[in-house]
Design an enzyme around this catalytic site. Structure first.
Site, PDB file in Angstrom:
ATOM      1  N   LEU A  30       0.892  -1.194  -0.012  1.00 58.16           N
ATOM      2  CA  LEU A  30       0.070   0.124   0.017  1.00 58.16           C
ATOM      3  C   LEU A  30       0.714   1.208   0.190  1.00 58.16           C
ATOM      4  CD1 LEU A  30      -2.779  -0.844   2.547  1.00 58.16           C
ATOM      5  CD2 LEU A  30      -2.413  -1.585   0.039  1.00 58.16           C
ATOM      6  N   ASP A  31       1.045   1.877  -1.037  1.00 59.03           N
ATOM      7  CA  ASP A  31       1.952   2.957  -1.463  1.00 59.03           C
ATOM      8  C   ASP A  31       1.367   4.112  -0.948  1.00 59.03           C
ATOM      9  OD1 ASP A  31       4.488   4.293  -2.766  1.00 59.03           O
ATOM     10  OD2 ASP A  31       2.842   5.237  -3.809  1.00 59.03           O
TER      11      ASP A  31
END
Length: 590
Positions: free
Chosen positions: A247-248
């Site tokens: 999850l950037d």
């Protein structure tokens, strides 16, 4: 009770779909307290096809062991003339790392407009210059595939933003608008560009929120239609073989005026919701949060073992580099002692190099200002560049150091020396032995140096550590014993093989910090069944150091052996001398 704790409820006899539905409703009720959430919940469940096939995840189950090793790479880090880069990457990994590397993080492999992939212009396509979905699927059959969910923003060239500018759907209400007259001074930024971008729309000029730059426009998660689009993308990625979701920039996804817009409660709840959906679709899937922020804030993304399965250990790279260039492990040791053991079902994702720079925010409160200044100066002396972020008073502050890890360790604060290779191997030996899952940047595995030409060509500092190799040329370097690439490659392969064979290196095995002075960084690992102990001793200085074996409390009734050198220790009153940057893994089982 913290948000996310559970109370005893009579759910044991309910069908799994009903349990899931109630969980999703609870998440959504917290995120959207003013909306009718039942239709939203039903839509998300249908989108994930959990109304057709819903599985039961096991709480606190470790989805990893000591054999899990990851490599981080761009899809086009290795090139050949006769095939797409993803095929070349697959071939390279199959050739050089069978039974050694089992997880591959391919950095964003989608069409993009900037930031080497992190300004995604089409989430459901593979960048045609890399290959296609069949190439991704083939890689996912041989490796656990880790992919980025670029969740905070999309490209200004994405269909959604183009529609926003025309007042059309989908997209007309997908982005965060703000009045530039509002007080936005508390907003934490990782960049120096203005936060708001003026944009023409049928409603007149609007100002949209851009945390990372004006080509990366922040999505508005306060709109549940945005959440639904992201969930639809997740479902496709699962179908395409993605097992590990990164999850950037997730810490930034919820905006609330008057706050720093970082790590807000709604952000954590969205992570919990995504985990609930993903693990009910595939109980073996893993979520990793990418939160390049101070250490205590980073740790919060474990939640109560109900958010991220893994968190990036962002404090490790700057602390370890600082340790090895100063020859003093005091700060690293203090940090290690403060780190809580990860609960079963969670663990740390350890890395010391990546496509980004060596972050400095994660050592706020861990390294004092003078220590940071000395580290920055040393890295600049070794060819590194500094990237900055904006503060609320209008000033700028160093955000990260951009440099290849091999060059970062070419010397000490006193200057370059003859110990570069040994120092570099020592850094990775430490990473391999620590609690957590180790991840190697591909360029570290092959000893890539600073790429000044690429940095100049692309016009941004991070390009210094994003070289592209021709496969044939790289293979020739790796096969030539006279090159540092060969020596790095074969030393690291050997350490990886050793690590995979040791139960005491399970990511959740016991870890205890040892105190052997400031020049020897040492810790003890013990397997989950308590049968194997490994004492990890690392001389992090450029001088030999002698250790009394009785100082590490080796049990006299066991036989002890250094797994790396094969030296046997049978006299508990003896001493051992570590050469500069030498590592010992002293084990009672082999």
């Amino acid at each position: 009770m913290q948000r996310g704790d559970t109370v005893n409820q009579p759910t044991a006899n309910l069908p799994i779909q009903e349990v899931l539905y109630q969980k999703v409703v609870d998440h959504l009720a917290f995120i959207y307290p003013e909306l009718e959430i039942e239709p939203i919940a039903q839509d998300l469940i249908r989108t994930m096809r959990l109304d057709e096939d819903c599985q039961s995840p096991l709480a606190h189950k470790n989805l990893w062991d000591q054999t899990d090793i990851a490599v981080i790479t761009y899809g086009n880090s290795i090139l050949s003339d006769d095939q797409p880069p993803l095929k070349t990457l697959h071939h390279f990994l199959q050739t050089h790392f069978p039974m050694l590397i089992n997880t591959v993080h391919i950095l964003p492999f989608f069409p993009y407009s900037s930031d080497d992939g992190f300004a995604v212009s089409a989430y459901k396509q593979v960048d045609p210059t890399l290959g296609d979905w069949s190439d991704i699927l083939r890689i996912s059959t041989d490796f656990h595939l880790m992919a980025d969910l670029v969740i905070n923003h999309c490209s200004a060239q994405h269909e959604w933003f183009l529609n926003y500018q025309q007042g059309e759907d989908p997209g007309s209400d997908f982005f965060v608008e703000a009045d530039p007259k509002e007080d936005l001074s508390k907003v934490v930024r990782p960049r120096v560009t203005p936060l708001l971008r003026a944009t023409s729309t049928p409603r007149g000029t609007r100002h949209v929120w851009c945390t990372f730059g004006h080509d990366q426009v922040d999505l508005n998660f306060a709109n549940p239609k945005v959440l639904a689009k992201i969930v639809d993308i997740i479902r496709m990625y699962l179908d395409m073989g993605v097992r590990v979701f990164r999850l950037d920039a997730v810490a930034f996804i919820w905006k609330k005026l008057g706050t720093n817009c970082l790590n807000l409660a709604e952000t954590h709840e969205i992570v919990r919701l995504l985990r609930t959906l993903i693990e009910h679709a595939n109980p073996n899937a893993v979520i990793i949060t990418e939160t390049n922020i101070p250490n205590q804030e980073n740790l919060s993304y474990f939640g109560n073992a109900n958010e991220a399965h893994c968190i990036y250990n962002f404090s490790l790279p700057p602390l370890l580099v600082n340790t090895l260039v100063t020859g003093n492990c005091r700060y690293l040791k203090n940090w290690l002692m403060s780190m809580p053991p990860a609960q079963n079902g969670t663990t740390y994702f350890n890395f010391i190099a990546s496509h980004d720079g060596i972050g400095l925010r994660p050592v706020e409160g861990l390294l004092d200002d003078s220590e940071q200044e000395a580290l920055i100066q040393t890295m600049e002396n070794f060819g590194g560049q500094i990237s900055w972020r904006a503060l609320d008073d209008g000033s700028n502050k160093p955000y990260e150091i951009n440099i290849s890890l091999f060059d970062a360790l070419k010397g000490t604060t006193a200057g370059e020396d003859q110990w570069q290779l040994e120092r570099f191997i020592c850094a990775h030996a430490i990473m391999l032995a620590l609690e957590g899952i180790p991840a190697f940047y591909l360029h570290s595995l092959v000893g890539t140096t600073n790429d000044y030409e690429r940095m100049k060509k692309h016009g941004h500092n991070r390009a210094i550590n994003r070289r592209q190799w021709q496969e044939q040329a790289l293979n020739e370097h790796l096969a030539n014993p006279d090159t540092h690439h060969h020596r790095v490659f074969h030393n690291l392969r050997r350490l990886i093989k050793l690590r995979r064979e040791q139960p005491a290196f399970h990511p959740n095995a016991t870890q205890f910090t040892l105190h052997l002075g400031d020049q020897v960084f040492a810790f003890w690992r013990q397997s989950l069944d308590r049968r194997q102990s490994i004492f990890c001793l690392n001389n992090i200085s450029d001088q030999p150091h002698t250790i009394h074996l009785n100082a590490i409390n080796l049990i006299g009734t066991d036989q002890w052996k250094d797994l790396i050198s094969d030296a046997i220790f049978d006299d508990m009153l003896a001493t051992v001398t570590l050469d500069p940057y030498q590592t010992l893994w002293i084990s009672n089982r082999w």
